[in-house]
Design a protein around this motif. Sequence first.
Motif, PDB file in Angstrom:
ATOM      1  N   GLU A  38       0.627  -1.085   0.005  1.00  0.00           N
ATOM      2  CA  GLU A  38       0.294   0.233   0.007  1.00  0.00           C
ATOM      3  C   GLU A  38       1.155   1.305  -0.436  1.00  0.00           C
ATOM      4  O   GLU A  38       1.727   1.417   1.288  1.00  0.00           O
ATOM      5  CB  GLU A  38      -0.246   0.063   1.489  1.00  0.00           C
ATOM      6  N   ASP A  40       0.633   5.689  -0.711  1.00  0.00           N
ATOM      7  CA  ASP A  40       0.349   6.638  -0.838  1.00  0.00           C
ATOM      8  C   ASP A  40       1.396   8.097  -0.735  1.00  0.00           C
ATOM      9  O   ASP A  40       2.237   7.809   0.219  1.00  0.00           O
ATOM     10  CB  ASP A  40      -0.194   7.145  -0.033  1.00  0.00           C
ATOM     11  N   LEU A  53       3.610   7.104   2.665  1.00  0.00           N
ATOM     12  CA  LEU A  53       2.872   6.275   2.903  1.00  0.00           C
ATOM     13  C   LEU A  53       3.072   4.889   2.700  1.00  0.00           C
ATOM     14  O   LEU A  53       2.051   4.599   1.678  1.00  0.00           O
ATOM     15  CB  LEU A  53       1.483   6.701   3.370  1.00  0.00           C
ATOM     16  N   ASP A  55       2.428   0.848   3.317  1.00  0.00           N
ATOM     17  CA  ASP A  55       1.952   0.078   4.248  1.00  0.00           C
ATOM     18  C   ASP A  55       1.325   0.315   5.748  1.00  0.00           C
ATOM     19  O   ASP A  55       2.377   0.127   6.258  1.00  0.00           O
ATOM     20  CB  ASP A  55       3.697  -1.387   3.985  1.00  0.00           C
ATOM     21  N   ARG A  56       0.895   1.708   5.770  1.00  0.00           N
ATOM     22  CA  ARG A  56       0.636   1.997   6.815  1.00  0.00           C
ATOM     23  C   ARG A  56       1.322   2.402   7.973  1.00  0.00           C
ATOM     24  O   ARG A  56       1.160   3.101   9.029  1.00  0.00           O
ATOM     25  CB  ARG A  56      -0.927   1.155   7.449  1.00  0.00           C
ATOM     26  N   VAL A  57       2.523   3.539   7.409  1.00  0.00           N
ATOM     27  CA  VAL A  57       3.952   3.562   7.611  1.00  0.00           C
ATOM     28  C   VAL A  57       3.796   5.319   7.377  1.00  0.00           C
ATOM     29  O   VAL A  57       4.515   4.475   5.960  1.00  0.00           O
ATOM     30  CB  VAL A  57       5.266   2.830   7.894  1.00  0.00           C
ATOM     31  N   SER A  58       4.059   5.451   7.569  1.00  0.00           N
ATOM     32  CA  SER A  58       4.362   7.409   7.657  1.00  0.00           C
ATOM     33  C   SER A  58       5.989   7.772   7.245  1.00  0.00           C
ATOM     34  O   SER A  58       6.694   7.709   8.297  1.00  0.00           O
ATOM     35  CB  SER A  58       3.617   8.222   7.996  1.00  0.00           C
TER      36      SER A  58
END
Length: 183
Positions: A38, A40, A53, A55-58
Motif C-alpha cells: 500500500e 500513497d 505512506l 504499508d501504513r507507515v508514514s
Amino acid sequence: RRYDLADLFMKYFVELEGREYVVDIDPDGIRIDDVPVEVDLAPGASARLWDLLLDRVSYRLRAERAAERGSWEIELGGRRHVVLALDKRRKAIRRLSGSAAGGSDPGPYEVVAPMPGLVIAVEVSADEAVSSGQGLIVIEAMKMENEVKAKTAGQVTDIKVAEGQAVDKGETLLVIEPDGWRA
C-alpha cells in the motif's frame, strides 16, 4: 497536487544498495517483487520533500534528481541513498549502451552502440582513465546526438571506432577495464 497512479502504470526496475527490485504499478495496485504494497505519495512543504505512506507507515523523504538519467538521491530516515529507477525501455537502452550498473563480472566490458548511427565524436583516447558517467562517444542517429557514457570508473583499453564511422546497433565501440580489476 496528489499524483494519480494511473498516470504511472508500468514496470520499473529499481536499483538500491546493489539490489534490483521490480516495481509493478497497474490498475490492481503496486507490487514490489510481486508482493503487494500500500503506497500513497504526496508533495511535502517544499519541491524536494515528499510525504510517503508505505504499508501504513508514514515517512518524510527528500528526493533530488542525480546527474545520471534515472538516478535519484533520496534521503529517508536520516540516511542518503542513490536510487536508479528505470522503465523497461530505459533499462534496455542502458544494457545495450554498456551503461547498466555493475554486474557479477567486474572485468573489462565492451561499450556498444545503443542504435545504428554515425560516430561524430570520440571523447576519450586509449589508455585514458575515465570516471563513471563520463561521456565516451557521441553517435548521431535520426538527426539527434546521443552521448554514450561509462558505466564505471576505469581505463579505456581499446577503441574500436573512429569519428565519421557508421556503426550498427550492438557494435562494440570501445573496451573499459574497471578500476581495481586485474586480469
